[in-house]
Design an enzyme around this catalytic site. Structure first.
Site, PDB file in Angstrom:
ATOM      1  N   ASP A   9       0.807  -1.222   0.000  1.00 51.28           N
ATOM      2  CA  ASP A   9       0.000   0.000   0.000  1.00 51.28           C
ATOM      3  C   ASP A   9       0.840   1.271   0.000  1.00 51.28           C
ATOM      4  O   ASP A   9       0.302   2.377   0.098  1.00 51.28           O
ATOM      5  CB  ASP A   9      -0.939  -0.002   1.206  1.00 51.28           C
ATOM      6  CG  ASP A   9      -2.010  -1.080   1.089  1.00 51.28           C
ATOM      7  OD1 ASP A   9      -2.429  -1.357  -0.054  1.00 51.28           O
ATOM      8  OD2 ASP A   9      -2.408  -1.641   2.116  1.00 51.28           O
ATOM      9  N   LYS A  31      -0.508  -7.660  -3.151  1.00 52.61           N
ATOM     10  CA  LYS A  31      -1.687  -6.868  -3.502  1.00 52.61           C
ATOM     11  C   LYS A  31      -1.266  -5.477  -3.937  1.00 52.61           C
ATOM     12  O   LYS A  31      -0.519  -4.785  -3.241  1.00 52.61           O
ATOM     13  CB  LYS A  31      -2.638  -6.762  -2.306  1.00 52.61           C
ATOM     14  CG  LYS A  31      -3.977  -6.111  -2.675  1.00 52.61           C
ATOM     15  CD  LYS A  31      -4.773  -5.729  -1.439  1.00 52.61           C
ATOM     16  CE  LYS A  31      -4.360  -4.354  -0.952  1.00 52.61           C
ATOM     17  NZ  LYS A  31      -5.355  -3.699  -0.091  1.00 52.61           N
ATOM     18  N   ASP A  58      -6.354  -4.920  -6.466  1.00 47.13           N
ATOM     19  CA  ASP A  58      -7.493  -4.645  -5.588  1.00 47.13           C
ATOM     20  C   ASP A  58      -7.979  -3.218  -5.794  1.00 47.13           C
ATOM     21  O   ASP A  58      -7.695  -2.320  -4.991  1.00 47.13           O
ATOM     22  CB  ASP A  58      -7.074  -4.873  -4.136  1.00 47.13           C
ATOM     23  CG  ASP A  58      -8.215  -4.680  -3.157  1.00 47.13           C
ATOM     24  OD1 ASP A  58      -9.383  -4.838  -3.565  1.00 47.13           O
ATOM     25  OD2 ASP A  58      -7.948  -4.371  -1.978  1.00 47.13           O
ATOM     26  N   LEU A  59      -8.736  -3.012  -6.877  1.00 45.67           N
ATOM     27  CA  LEU A  59      -9.258  -1.677  -7.185  1.00 45.67           C
ATOM     28  C   LEU A  59     -10.761  -1.573  -6.934  1.00 45.67           C
ATOM     29  O   LEU A  59     -11.343  -0.504  -7.110  1.00 45.67           O
ATOM     30  CB  LEU A  59      -8.936  -1.313  -8.638  1.00 45.67           C
ATOM     31  CG  LEU A  59      -7.440  -1.316  -9.005  1.00 45.67           C
ATOM     32  CD1 LEU A  59      -7.245  -0.854 -10.449  1.00 45.67           C
ATOM     33  CD2 LEU A  59      -6.631  -0.444  -8.054  1.00 45.67           C
ATOM     34  N   LYS A  60     -11.397  -2.670  -6.561  1.00 44.39           N
ATOM     35  CA  LYS A  60     -12.795  -2.687  -6.110  1.00 44.39           C
ATOM     36  C   LYS A  60     -13.731  -1.972  -7.088  1.00 44.39           C
ATOM     37  O   LYS A  60     -14.412  -1.008  -6.747  1.00 44.39           O
ATOM     38  CB  LYS A  60     -12.918  -2.061  -4.719  1.00 44.39           C
ATOM     39  CG  LYS A  60     -12.099  -2.762  -3.643  1.00 44.39           C
ATOM     40  CD  LYS A  60     -12.271  -2.072  -2.285  1.00 44.39           C
ATOM     41  CE  LYS A  60     -11.512  -2.777  -1.185  1.00 44.39           C
ATOM     42  NZ  LYS A  60     -10.042  -2.619  -1.307  1.00 44.39           N
ATOM     43  N   PHE A  61     -13.811  -2.475  -8.298  1.00 43.62           N
ATOM     44  CA  PHE A  61     -14.643  -1.837  -9.319  1.00 43.62           C
ATOM     45  C   PHE A  61     -16.116  -1.834  -8.923  1.00 43.62           C
ATOM     46  O   PHE A  61     -16.653  -2.849  -8.476  1.00 43.62           O
ATOM     47  CB  PHE A  61     -14.465  -2.555 -10.662  1.00 43.62           C
ATOM     48  CG  PHE A  61     -13.052  -2.529 -11.167  1.00 43.62           C
ATOM     49  CD1 PHE A  61     -12.367  -1.322 -11.298  1.00 43.62           C
ATOM     50  CD2 PHE A  61     -12.398  -3.694 -11.509  1.00 43.62           C
ATOM     51  CE1 PHE A  61     -11.066  -1.283 -11.752  1.00 43.62           C
ATOM     52  CE2 PHE A  61     -11.094  -3.672 -11.974  1.00 43.62           C
ATOM     53  CZ  PHE A  61     -10.424  -2.469 -12.094  1.00 43.62           C
ATOM     54  N   HIS A  62     -16.757  -0.687  -9.101  1.00 42.92           N
ATOM     55  CA  HIS A  62     -18.161  -0.515  -8.715  1.00 42.92           C
ATOM     56  C   HIS A  62     -18.739   0.608  -9.570  1.00 42.92           C
ATOM     57  O   HIS A  62     -18.511   1.786  -9.313  1.00 42.92           O
ATOM     58  CB  HIS A  62     -18.265  -0.173  -7.225  1.00 42.92           C
ATOM     59  CG  HIS A  62     -19.664  -0.131  -6.715  1.00 42.92           C
ATOM     60  ND1 HIS A  62     -19.968   0.226  -5.426  1.00 42.92           N
ATOM     61  CD2 HIS A  62     -20.859  -0.399  -7.300  1.00 42.92           C
ATOM     62  CE1 HIS A  62     -21.281   0.171  -5.234  1.00 42.92           C
ATOM     63  NE2 HIS A  62     -21.836  -0.196  -6.372  1.00 42.92           N
ATOM     64  N   ASP A  63     -19.486   0.228 -10.592  1.00 42.74           N
ATOM     65  CA  ASP A  63     -20.064   1.209 -11.511  1.00 42.74           C
ATOM     66  C   ASP A  63     -21.172   0.501 -12.283  1.00 42.74           C
ATOM     67  O   ASP A  63     -21.497  -0.649 -11.988  1.00 42.74           O
ATOM     68  CB  ASP A  63     -18.976   1.753 -12.454  1.00 42.74           C
ATOM     69  CG  ASP A  63     -19.269   3.165 -12.948  1.00 42.74           C
ATOM     70  OD1 ASP A  63     -20.460   3.485 -13.178  1.00 42.74           O
ATOM     71  OD2 ASP A  63     -18.320   3.950 -13.124  1.00 42.74           O
ATOM     72  N   ILE A  64     -21.745   1.157 -13.261  1.00 41.85           N
ATOM     73  CA  ILE A  64     -22.756   0.502 -14.079  1.00 41.85           C
ATOM     74  C   ILE A  64     -22.099  -0.639 -14.862  1.00 41.85           C
ATOM     75  O   ILE A  64     -20.879  -0.615 -15.108  1.00 41.85           O
ATOM     76  CB  ILE A  64     -23.452   1.501 -15.025  1.00 41.85           C
ATOM     77  CG1 ILE A  64     -22.440   2.114 -16.004  1.00 41.85           C
ATOM     78  CG2 ILE A  64     -24.174   2.586 -14.238  1.00 41.85           C
ATOM     79  CD1 ILE A  64     -23.100   2.957 -17.095  1.00 41.85           C
ATOM     80  N   PRO A  65     -22.872  -1.660 -15.238  1.00 41.02           N
ATOM     81  CA  PRO A  65     -22.277  -2.834 -15.887  1.00 41.02           C
ATOM     82  C   PRO A  65     -21.395  -2.518 -17.095  1.00 41.02           C
ATOM     83  O   PRO A  65     -20.313  -3.116 -17.242  1.00 41.02           O
ATOM     84  CB  PRO A  65     -23.493  -3.665 -16.284  1.00 41.02           C
ATOM     85  CG  PRO A  65     -24.512  -3.339 -15.234  1.00 41.02           C
ATOM     86  CD  PRO A  65     -24.312  -1.870 -14.959  1.00 41.02           C
ATOM     87  N   THR A 122     -13.900  -4.746   6.169  1.00 39.55           N
ATOM     88  CA  THR A 122     -13.589  -5.106   7.554  1.00 39.55           C
ATOM     89  C   THR A 122     -13.451  -3.890   8.464  1.00 39.55           C
ATOM     90  O   THR A 122     -13.324  -4.042   9.683  1.00 39.55           O
ATOM     91  CB  THR A 122     -12.304  -5.948   7.620  1.00 39.55           C
ATOM     92  OG1 THR A 122     -11.256  -5.286   6.902  1.00 39.55           O
ATOM     93  CG2 THR A 122     -12.530  -7.332   7.015  1.00 39.55           C
ATOM     94  N   ARG A 183      -4.917  -9.294  11.915  1.00 39.38           N
ATOM     95  CA  ARG A 183      -4.085  -8.608  12.895  1.00 39.38           C
ATOM     96  C   ARG A 183      -3.512  -9.634  13.881  1.00 39.38           C
ATOM     97  O   ARG A 183      -4.245 -10.164  14.722  1.00 39.38           O
ATOM     98  CB  ARG A 183      -4.887  -7.542  13.652  1.00 39.38           C
ATOM     99  CG  ARG A 183      -5.261  -6.329  12.792  1.00 39.38           C
ATOM    100  CD  ARG A 183      -4.049  -5.558  12.370  1.00 39.38           C
ATOM    101  NE  ARG A 183      -4.350  -4.362  11.604  1.00 39.38           N
ATOM    102  CZ  ARG A 183      -4.431  -4.300  10.272  1.00 39.38           C
ATOM    103  NH1 ARG A 183      -4.219  -5.402   9.564  1.00 39.38           N
ATOM    104  NH2 ARG A 183      -4.686  -3.174   9.661  1.00 39.38           N
ATOM    105  N   GLN A 192      -9.307  -1.156  11.634  1.00 37.75           N
ATOM    106  CA  GLN A 192     -10.098  -2.361  11.375  1.00 37.75           C
ATOM    107  C   GLN A 192     -11.020  -2.664  12.557  1.00 37.75           C
ATOM    108  O   GLN A 192     -10.675  -2.407  13.709  1.00 37.75           O
ATOM    109  CB  GLN A 192      -9.167  -3.552  11.122  1.00 37.75           C
ATOM    110  CG  GLN A 192      -8.236  -3.371   9.939  1.00 37.75           C
ATOM    111  CD  GLN A 192      -8.997  -3.318   8.616  1.00 37.75           C
ATOM    112  OE1 GLN A 192      -9.765  -4.203   8.286  1.00 37.75           O
ATOM    113  NE2 GLN A 192      -8.782  -2.250   7.870  1.00 37.75           N
ATOM    114  N   ARG A 213      -0.184  -3.519   6.965  1.00 35.26           N
ATOM    115  CA  ARG A 213       0.612  -2.775   7.947  1.00 35.26           C
ATOM    116  C   ARG A 213       1.382  -3.615   8.963  1.00 35.26           C
ATOM    117  O   ARG A 213       2.506  -3.236   9.310  1.00 35.26           O
ATOM    118  CB  ARG A 213      -0.299  -1.752   8.647  1.00 35.26           C
ATOM    119  CG  ARG A 213      -0.621  -0.562   7.753  1.00 35.26           C
ATOM    120  CD  ARG A 213      -1.773   0.276   8.283  1.00 35.26           C
ATOM    121  NE  ARG A 213      -3.052  -0.388   8.051  1.00 35.26           N
ATOM    122  CZ  ARG A 213      -4.227   0.166   8.332  1.00 35.26           C
ATOM    123  NH1 ARG A 213      -4.281   1.365   8.895  1.00 35.26           N
ATOM    124  NH2 ARG A 213      -5.354  -0.481   8.077  1.00 35.26           N
TER     125      ARG A 213
END
Length: 235
Positions: A9, A31, A58-65, A122, A183, A192, A213
């Site tokens: 990160d 990652k 890990d870009l967590k795509f979230h949009d219209i299809p 989380t 952890r 977290q 971390r």
């Protein structure tokens, strides 16, 4: 056996790659999240792959299809090994993500990345969910979203260790669970909320644990990674 994925990160590409080299070959799965990808772009994937590492984008795509299908077509050509999409995007969005990954990988003559759906972060608890209008308990919401992801054809989900036993009762044995919020007892919890030790996650049945971390912020990152791997093996 539960496999360790180390989250790079750090937005400084040189430092992130140096850490990856330091941790290899004990760790060979890394990652690339929002910070590093925003700073370094797709080139960091090529550099990690050139080291012989596996890459979890890990870009967590979230949009219209349509948008998600388009970006997954691009990402499918990168040669990454695992990709995240948000299950909150719904059934059709997740199906579109799969189509995009398959098309992109095929066009670039690469293997199709494993697509996993992010369920409930989380860093969230029941109170956080309720503030967004979700009245279900985290475990119930994760179960609902995991079933949706499996129905959409995703290979697995991202979920805390607390929900793994429940997920195993409603999905096929081959369904993967990627578990963040790890952890060790010797590390700070930080931001977290739904956390577990490496051993607890392994005992619960996690296929992968994602640790950032506690390793990247340690005085001796290699030693920290070795301690976590040992805990996963001994569980």
């Amino acid at each position: 056996m539960t496999e360790l994925i180390v989250a790079l990160d750090n937005p400084d590409e040189r430092e992130a790659l140096a850490l990856a080299e330091e941790l290899m070959p004990a760790v060979d799965f890394f990652k690339v999240g929002l910070s590093l990808f925003a700073a370094a772009g797709p080139a960091v994937v090529d550099r990690l792959k050139s080291l012989g590492a596996s890459v979890f984008l890990d870009l967590k795509f979230h949009d219209i299809p349509a948008q998600v299908e388009g970006v997954c077509r691009i990402v499918g050509a990168y040669g990454v090994d695992m990709v995240t999409v948000h299950t909150f995007g719904g059934l059709e969005m997740m199906r579109a993500a799969q189509r995009g990954l398959i098309a992109g990988a095929s066009g670039a003559n690469r293997g199709v990345p494993i697509a996993v759906g992010v369920t409930v972060l989380t860093s969230l608890d029941a109170g956080d969910l309720e503030a967004t209008g979700v009245t279900a308990l985290p475990q119930d919401q994760v179960g609902r979203l995991a079933a949706l992801a499996e129905g959409a054809g995703l290979a697995g989900v991202v979920a805390s260790a607390l929900e793994i036993p429940m997920i195993r009762t409603i999905t096929p044995k081959s369904f993967k669970v990627v578990t963040p919020g790890i952890r060790p007892l010797w590390a700070d919890v930080g931001d977290q909320k739904r956390v577990a030790t490496p051993a607890e996650a392994a005992k619960a049945g996690a296929d992968y644990v994602v640790v950032g971390r506690p390793i990247t912020g340690a005085d001796d990152s290699s030693e920290a990674a070795d301690r976590i791997i040992e805990e996963l093996v001994l569980k």
